[in-house]
Design a protein around this motif. Structure first.
Motif, PDB file in Angstrom:
ATOM      1  N   LEU A 187       0.823  -1.208   0.000  1.00 33.06           N
ATOM      2  CA  LEU A 187       0.000   0.000   0.000  1.00 33.06           C
ATOM      3  C   LEU A 187       0.864   1.267   0.000  1.00 33.06           C
ATOM      4  O   LEU A 187       0.472   2.292  -0.552  1.00 33.06           O
ATOM      5  N   PHE A 188       2.055   1.203   0.617  1.00 32.94           N
ATOM      6  CA  PHE A 188       2.895   2.394   0.774  1.00 32.94           C
ATOM      7  C   PHE A 188       4.201   2.239  -0.012  1.00 32.94           C
ATOM      8  O   PHE A 188       4.757   1.151  -0.112  1.00 32.94           O
ATOM      9  N   SER A 189       4.661   3.353  -0.545  1.00 33.72           N
ATOM     10  CA  SER A 189       5.931   3.356  -1.268  1.00 33.72           C
ATOM     11  C   SER A 189       6.522   4.753  -1.239  1.00 33.72           C
ATOM     12  O   SER A 189       5.851   5.733  -0.868  1.00 33.72           O
ATOM     13  N   SER A 190       7.778   4.865  -1.656  1.00 33.07           N
ATOM     14  CA  SER A 190       8.457   6.165  -1.667  1.00 33.07           C
ATOM     15  C   SER A 190       7.899   7.093  -2.737  1.00 33.07           C
ATOM     16  O   SER A 190       8.199   8.292  -2.739  1.00 33.07           O
ATOM     17  N   LYS A 191       7.066   6.568  -3.646  1.00 32.95           N
ATOM     18  CA  LYS A 191       6.464   7.401  -4.684  1.00 32.95           C
ATOM     19  C   LYS A 191       5.291   8.225  -4.160  1.00 32.95           C
ATOM     20  O   LYS A 191       4.826   9.139  -4.839  1.00 32.95           O
ATOM     21  N   THR A 214       7.817   9.662   3.638  1.00 36.44           N
ATOM     22  CA  THR A 214       8.393  10.658   4.551  1.00 36.44           C
ATOM     23  C   THR A 214       7.623  11.977   4.583  1.00 36.44           C
ATOM     24  O   THR A 214       7.918  12.843   5.403  1.00 36.44           O
ATOM     25  N   SER A 215       6.626  12.117   3.721  1.00 40.30           N
ATOM     26  CA  SER A 215       5.802  13.334   3.720  1.00 40.30           C
ATOM     27  C   SER A 215       4.724  13.307   4.793  1.00 40.30           C
ATOM     28  O   SER A 215       4.042  14.310   5.022  1.00 40.30           O
ATOM     29  N   LEU A 216       4.533  12.184   5.466  1.00 42.44           N
ATOM     30  CA  LEU A 216       3.434  12.029   6.420  1.00 42.44           C
ATOM     31  C   LEU A 216       3.534  13.014   7.580  1.00 42.44           C
ATOM     32  O   LEU A 216       4.627  13.283   8.096  1.00 42.44           O
ATOM     33  N   THR A 217       2.362  13.521   7.997  1.00 39.29           N
ATOM     34  CA  THR A 217       2.279  14.366   9.191  1.00 39.29           C
ATOM     35  C   THR A 217       1.353  13.779  10.250  1.00 39.29           C
ATOM     36  O   THR A 217       1.525  14.048  11.435  1.00 39.29           O
ATOM     37  N   PHE A 255       9.866   3.830  11.369  1.00 37.11           N
ATOM     38  CA  PHE A 255       9.165   5.025  11.846  1.00 37.11           C
ATOM     39  C   PHE A 255      10.144   6.165  12.121  1.00 37.11           C
ATOM     40  O   PHE A 255       9.749   7.330  12.132  1.00 37.11           O
ATOM     41  N   ASP A 256      11.400   5.813  12.367  1.00 37.48           N
ATOM     42  CA  ASP A 256      12.401   6.841  12.630  1.00 37.48           C
ATOM     43  C   ASP A 256      12.582   7.781  11.437  1.00 37.48           C
ATOM     44  O   ASP A 256      13.108   8.886  11.587  1.00 37.48           O
ATOM     45  N   ASN A 257      12.143   7.317  10.248  1.00 35.55           N
ATOM     46  CA  ASN A 257      12.255   8.153   9.046  1.00 35.55           C
ATOM     47  C   ASN A 257      11.156   9.201   8.949  1.00 35.55           C
ATOM     48  O   ASN A 257      11.235  10.121   8.126  1.00 35.55           O
ATOM     49  N   GLY A 298      13.916   9.627  16.293  1.00 33.79           N
ATOM     50  CA  GLY A 298      13.973  10.431  15.073  1.00 33.79           C
ATOM     51  C   GLY A 298      12.716  11.220  14.784  1.00 33.79           C
ATOM     52  O   GLY A 298      12.734  12.151  13.963  1.00 33.79           O
ATOM     53  N   MET A 299      11.590  10.895  15.448  1.00 29.22           N
ATOM     54  CA  MET A 299      10.330  11.575  15.159  1.00 29.22           C
ATOM     55  C   MET A 299      10.227  12.853  15.996  1.00 29.22           C
ATOM     56  O   MET A 299       9.309  13.025  16.803  1.00 29.22           O
TER      57      MET A 299
END
Length: 945
Positions: A208-212, A237-240, A257-259, A282-283
């Motif tokens: 479901l999730f990818s770097s794209k 990594t765009s998630l808020t 999750f550290d990313n 990292g969060m």
């Protein structure tokens, strides 16, 4: 030559005009068809030019937008909608009367960019044809009743930025692409995945999730998801905002999750996550963190919290945290709320002198805190230490403020208006003006958005937003809709008009649009509801008749007045009859028929107030056997000699007439040996009284705590469990419609003269009507300790909620302990103590000592196994009550008991009324304060959370 050119041009423009005229005529026909299907005349939908109609926008004489939010539309959305070929925006939000399926013809709207149907009543499956809307950017179908699976075809919507399917009844797995089949993983431009409050099941697919992806919101809370959280989520990594709370997810929290360095809100509570406490160093953008109610290994308060400099709210309830609380935690500069209740934290609470000046709440209830070192400069912080040794020793709980067990915040804002009062149909605004506010529910998607202890700040922000759009708003009032703001994230919002009584329909639509704005970073969702109707002008028919009489001549005036007087008298009599009928719904009630048309085996008797007075000796003190939240309980004796218990509602506990009638109808439908029988009722002289059969041996709770002076043997406890289970199985499977009790506990199980169990107190019971299918969505009610966690988190009530409460009752039968005692939850204690390699599962110190002396506990292990099955976190994993009955019957058979003869004996005894009970015996049962309180528990509606 010029004529040769001019003529074709004239013909071309003539054809073009004809085509435009045909197109607008076709759009006009479609809109008229829609109006007919919506069963009502929409404001200003008249004439031959639809481009001038309310809510319609045109471009080049074609309808391109329909925006009809919150105007009371009813009916269905006709398939004719698919003929509006130029439509690019369709918004019918907040029209609860719009029901039925979403037509497949919606897929014909190839130019549609926004489809917004929030807060309507649509049902059925979301059509696959929705995947053909290639231009669609916003798809908001939240807060409807859509069912079935998510169409994989949505994955074809490559331009989609906003996907909101939350708060429906969608089930099945989350679709991802496979071969030629599309899926949600293809939505690389999507910013929002809002799929919470559904019944989605299975695992979250790693694909479901990818770097794209460019997602900023992943909100999947309150579903039935299982398995682990995929590591691939860390690629986005765009998630808020990441919300997975209230599922059944297990495994470790992904290291990836550290990313997620941009995430401000992370909610993983109420799952089954395990392993070591995750390290989220990292969060460092986190403002709101909730890891509560998971199965992580025993741990100290993690040191990495010191790196979360932006943290405002920390929730780590029930995580087996041990040791002392480090000082650094309270020195985080933005910290507002710390909730660490129901752990094993001990030592001394010392917030130090360098604490955050924004701190408002420190909730450490149900821990092992032994001392509190107060600052010399006492902060304005709500410190909560109830159910800690510091509060439970030497009676300190009644002395210190921090030992009280009150709400975290006052959920109702105080009104500072002096001598302010309004008419019953108006509301007093924060600015002390009477008016008709526009009302609805405002849900926060990102709970870190504001200070939960200060709603005035958000009120001011919203007011400025409305005023900046030139809307005539005087003030805004927000009230938290739950006593625990860290769980519901909902407000009741009231928006008051400026210098006028009401908002216009267009102003309401503008407010609704602003509050539910689908912009990329919108933090809220708005569902309109409960707004006041504008008062209709009353027609003065008598004045009209007089004017007409004068117009036709003085000779006719007398006849008209006489006729009018007769008509007026007739109308007044009919109104009086209707008013009497409304105030006394039992006036023409046929108790042999219920609302469902099901004849009753034994209809309840309607007693007069004088009769009840006589049977209770005018409610004498001698017949007063207790009191409770519902009111007082009196012993009464009918002329037949039958002894009854009469619950007399006090003023604040009275229901509306129709609600009282509904409860009577429910009670009159159930007839079973293991249910307390309703003898009758009284609804007269503003009184509401229920008359029950009298049960002499009190409650199960009294018996377990020796208040009756009789110890319950192991076999007798099994019989009590069996009787209770049979009563519940009858309610769930044989009542028509099925009934969920919703408040099973030892106080509500009564024991007759032979110690047979009878289920009582149906004050919170709910019927499952045909259109409810397998659950009822309702406000959470019940008693803490017995409350089903699945029901608490989803607000979806099922029969399995009673099964969970029954499981708690089974543990009460073997331990004789209250469900929550000195901060310890019996379910958690037993679950953590069980060792199946030992005799009696190693529960020797937990078992009621009265059971350990005398007989052997044959079948004890099977009884515990059955209880733990009933106490599964997810309702679908629990047995039905009929399955429970079979298991307990088998246990009793193994003890050599003949269940057939037992049932026959109890059946005959239960139908013998206690005529032979002499007054001295009754006085013994209710002779002192403790026994009086048991009578309260016998028949009164207890306090519920």
């Amino acid at each position: 030559m010029g004529e040769r050119i001019l003529l074709p041009l004239l013909l071309f423009f003539n054809c073009l005009l004809c085509a435009v005229a045909q197109d607008i005529t076709k759009d006009l026909e479609v809109l008229k068809s829609l109006s007919e299907s919506w069963q009502g005349q929409i404001q200003n939908w008249e004439g031959s030019d639809p481009c001038s109609w309310y809510g319609i926008n045109c471009r080049n004489s074609r309808v391109v937008s329909i925006s009809l939010t919150d105007i009371g539309l009813t009916g269905q959305l006709s398939g004719d909608i698919g003929s509006l070929s130029e439509l690019d925006n369709l918004d019918l939000s907040n029209n609860r009367g719009l029901t039925g399926p979403l037509p497949r013809e919606i897929g014909n709207l190839k130019k549609l960019t926004k489809l917004t149907l929030v807060g309507c009543g649509f049902t059925g499956r979301i059509p696959d044809e929705i995947g053909s809307l290639q231009q669609l950017e916003v798809l908001s179908l939240n807060s409807n009743n859509f069912a079935g699976s998510i169409p994989p075809s949505i994955g074809n919507l490559s331009n989609l930025t906003w996907l909101d399917l939350a708060d429906n009844q969608l089930d099945g797995s989350i679709p991802v692409s496979s071969g030629t089949t599309p899926g949600l993983d293809m939505l690389h431009n999507a910013l929002h995945f809002h799929l919470g409050k559904n019944r989605l099941s299975g695992q979250i697919p790693p694909k479901l999730f990818s770097s794209k992806m460019t997602l900023i919101h992943v909100i999947f809370h309150s579903n039935l998801l299982v398995g682990s959280i995929p590591e691939t989520l860390g690629l986005v990594t765009s998630l808020t905002v990441v919300r997975f709370e209230n599922n059944s997810l297990n495994g470790h929290v992904p290291q990836s999750f550290d990313n997620l360095i941009n995430v401000t809100d992370l909610l993983l509570s109420n799952n089954k996550l395990e392993g070591a406490m995750p390290n989220l160093t990292g969060m460092n953008s986190l403002r709101y963190l909730d890891l509560s109610n998971n199965s992580f290994e025993k741990s100290n308060v993690p040191l990495w919290l010191s790196n979360l400099k932006n943290l405002a709210t920390l929730q780590m309830e029930n995580l087996y945290l041990v040791g002392t609380i480090p000082n650094f935690l309270f020195s985080l500069g933005n910290l507002q709320n710390v909730v660490l209740k129901d752990n094993h934290l001990g030592g001394t609470l010392d917030i130090g002198t360098n604490y955050s000046r924004q701190l408002r709440v420190i909730d450490l209830r149900s821990n092992s805190i032994q001392d509190y070192k107060q600052s010399n400069d006492p902060p304005l912080i709500r410190i909560m230490l109830a159910h800690n040794p510091i509060c439970t020793e030497n009676g300190a709980e009644t002395v210190q403020d921090y030992c009280t067990n009150l709400d975290i915040f006052d959920t109702k804002q105080q009104n500072n208006c002096e001598h302010g009062s309004c008419s019953p149909d108006q509301t007093l605004s924060p600015n002390c003006k009477c008016g008709y506010p526009y009302t609805g529910t405002l849900t926060c998607r990102a709970p870190s958005y504001f200070d939960w202890s200060n709603t005035a700040n958000l009120e001011e922000i919203l007011l400025k937003e409305f005023q900046s759009h030139h809307l005539p708003v005087d003030s805004v009032s927000l009230t938290l809709s739950t006593k625990d703001p860290f769980r519901g994230f909902e407000f009741i919002i009231q928006i008051f008009p400026l210098d006028q009584n009401h908002f216009s329909q267009q102003e309401k639509s503008s407010i609704s649009f602003l509050l539910g704005n689908r912009s990329a970073y919108s933090a809220f969702d708005f569902i309109a509801g409960n707004q006041d109707e504008e008062p209709k002008q009353s027609s003065n028919s008598s004045s009209t008749a007089i004017i007409v009489g004068v117009a036709i001549g003085g000779s006719s005036l007398l006849l008209v007045l006489l006729a009018l007087a007769g008509f007026y008298a007739f109308r007044q009599r009919r109104r009086a009859e209707r008013a009497i009928s409304r105030s006394n719904p039992f006036g023409n009630w046929d108790p042999s028929k219920s609302n469902c048309g099901t004849p009753q085996l034994k209809a309840p008797r309607q007693f007069s107030f004088k009769e009840i007075q006589k049977y209770t000796n005018n409610f004498s003190q001698a017949n007063d056997v207790g009191s409770g939240g519902y009111g007082k309980v009196y012993r009464g004796t009918l002329p037949t000699g039958e002894v009854v218990a009469i619950k007399r509602a006090q003023k604040e506990s009275k229901q509306g007439a129709q609600e009282f009638k509904a409860e009577i109808e429910l009670l009159s439908r159930v007839h079973h040996i293991n249910l307390v029988s309703l003898v009758g009722f009284c609804f007269e002289q503003e009184e509401q009284m229920l008359v029950y059969e009298f049960i002499p041996n009190g409650t199960l709770k009294d018996a377990l705590t020796w208040k009756r002076g009789i110890a319950l043997s192991w076999s007798r406890r099994l019989k009590v469990a069996l009787g209770t289970a049979r009563g519940l199985a009858y309610l769930h499977e044989h009542a028509d419609p099925p009934i969920i009790h919703r408040d099973i506990k030892s106080n509500n199980i009564l024991l007759d003269e032979n110690y047979n169990a009878k289920v009582s107190d149906f004050g919170l019971s709910k019927s499952i009507l045909d259109d409810d299918k397998d659950h009822v969505t309702t406000q959470v009610k019940g008693t803490m300790g017995y409350l089903d966690p699945d029901y608490y988190t989803s607000q979806r009530l099922t029969e399995k909620s009673d099964v969970y409460s029954f499981g708690v009752l089974m543990l009460e039968l073997i331990t004789a302990k209250r469900p929550i005692e000195r901060g310890k939850y019996i379910v958690k204690v037993v679950r953590n103590t069980i060792d199946k390699t030992k005799d009696l599962y190693g529960l020797h110190e937990t078992i009621d000592p009265a059971l350990c002396s005398g007989s052997t506990l044959e079948g004890f292990e099977k009884f515990v196994d059955l209880a733990m099955e009933c106490l599964q976190d997810s309702g679908v994993d629990r047995p039905t009550m009929s399955e429970v009955v079979k298991e307990i019957e088998e246990m009793l058979r193994s003890l050599g008991l003949n269940l057939t003869s037992e049932l026959a004996a109890s059946s005959s005894s239960s139908h013998r009324f206690q005529v032979s009970i002499v007054s001295s015996q009754l006085d013994h049962l209710y002779s002192n304060e403790s026994i009086g309180s048991s009578a309260e528990n016998l028949y009164s509606t207890s306090e519920h959370s």
